[in-house]
Design a protein around this motif. Structure first.
Motif, PDB file in Angstrom:
ATOM      1  N   LEU A 134       2.653   7.323   1.008  1.00 26.88           N
ATOM      2  CA  LEU A 134       1.885   7.813  -0.137  1.00 26.88           C
ATOM      3  C   LEU A 134       2.491   9.099  -0.680  1.00 26.88           C
ATOM      4  O   LEU A 134       2.603   9.280  -1.903  1.00 26.88           O
ATOM      5  N   GLU A 151       5.503   1.198  -3.495  1.00 28.04           N
ATOM      6  CA  GLU A 151       4.225   0.482  -3.572  1.00 28.04           C
ATOM      7  C   GLU A 151       4.262  -0.740  -2.644  1.00 28.04           C
ATOM      8  O   GLU A 151       3.293  -1.024  -1.929  1.00 28.04           O
ATOM      9  N   PHE A 154       3.878   0.389   0.876  1.00 21.94           N
ATOM     10  CA  PHE A 154       2.483   0.772   1.135  1.00 21.94           C
ATOM     11  C   PHE A 154       1.667  -0.480   1.472  1.00 21.94           C
ATOM     12  O   PHE A 154       0.933  -0.510   2.471  1.00 21.94           O
ATOM     13  N   HIS A 155       1.822  -1.523   0.674  1.00 25.78           N
ATOM     14  CA  HIS A 155       1.101  -2.767   0.925  1.00 25.78           C
ATOM     15  C   HIS A 155       1.599  -3.447   2.199  1.00 25.78           C
ATOM     16  O   HIS A 155       0.814  -4.072   2.920  1.00 25.78           O
ATOM     17  N   TYR A 199      -1.719   5.407 -11.327  1.00 27.08           N
ATOM     18  CA  TYR A 199      -1.599   4.628 -10.099  1.00 27.08           C
ATOM     19  C   TYR A 199      -1.566   5.535  -8.877  1.00 27.08           C
ATOM     20  O   TYR A 199      -2.126   5.202  -7.826  1.00 27.08           O
ATOM     21  N   TYR A 203      -3.922   5.122  -5.639  1.00 26.22           N
ATOM     22  CA  TYR A 203      -3.451   4.934  -4.267  1.00 26.22           C
ATOM     23  C   TYR A 203      -3.919   6.059  -3.357  1.00 26.22           C
ATOM     24  O   TYR A 203      -4.154   5.845  -2.163  1.00 26.22           O
TER      25      TYR A 203
END
Length: 237
Positions: A134, A151, A154-155, A199, A203
């Motif tokens: 992050l 991103e 992160f997922h 975004y 997040y």
């Protein structure tokens, strides 16, 4: 300290030490510390640097090769094959045949449940690793490719946090589909610095909900993010 993670193969989950090596090397590859086609340090060098046994490094490299992050050449070493700009090259025939709205339907089924299971099962160390990714996302100002790459990581961490190898495998397939050209074009058009900032706030909220083990709030974020992606996809039509 590792700050990204690689989903293992669906048949077996690697041990904690192997996962540490996988996470460390994946982060270096994704952030381009090891660039595409670059030769990795030798198994001996990596073992010494990371303070692990050579067979641990070897097992981690096997996992990275299975995932398509590296290619191992006998007598030459291991070379990075991960390409952050290769959004159009899906690794699976199923992913290449999946349309934008079909992808959104699958994400709507998978991702809210994925974050719920991750909140239940993630260790403090995994949550800390998520915070590191992050922080990297929040440092991006205008580079859409860099933001999308982080991103995905992160997922990916959230998927691994479920501890469910079958779900991880399903999420890998979703990631393949998300890398298709239609999504790359969508981000080039819509992922402006202002939208990146929006975004980033989202997040940050998702991470706070995960850290607080707040399933309802985290699931709500995932649903809102899906709605926003679908809105952008419809604008492309």
């Amino acid at each position: 300290m590792p700050n990204a993670s690689l989903p293992p193969s669906p048949t077996s989950l690697p041990g904690a030490t192997v996962k540490y090596v996988i996470e460390t090397l994946t982060t270096r590859i994704v952030t381009q510390e090891y660039a595409t086609e670059e030769r990795l340090p030798s198994e001996r060098q990596l073992a010494q640097e990371l303070g692990v046994a050579r067979n641990t490094v070897r097992e981690a490299l096997d996992q990275l090769e299975t995932r398509g992050m590296i290619r191992r050449r006998a007598g030459s070493g291991s070379f990075v094959t991960y390409n952050p700009d290769g959004a159009g090259a899906a690794l699976s025939p199923v992913a290449s045949e999946t349309g934008p709205l079909q992808l959104q339907v699958m994400r709507g089924i998978l991702e809210p449940e994925m974050v719920r299971l991750a909140i239940v099962n993630m260790s403090p160390k995994q949550i800390e690793a998520l915070s590191v990714v992050l922080s990297k996302m929040e440092a991006v100002q205008a580079d859409a490719t860099a933001f999308v790459t982080l991103e995905e990581e992160f997922h990916r961490l959230i998927a691994e946090g479920t501890g469910n190898p079958l779900l991880i495998a399903c999420h890998n397939l979703v990631l393949d589909a998300r890398r298709q050209s239609f999504r790359a074009a969508m981000y080039r058009r819509h992922l402006t610095p202002a939208r990146i900032e929006i975004y980033q706030r989202g997040y940050n909220g998702l991470f706070n909900a995960i850290a607080a083990r707040d399933i309802e709030e985290a699931s709500e974020f995932m649903k809102l993010a899906l709605i926003e992606d679908q809105r952008l996809l419809l604008q492309e039509d």
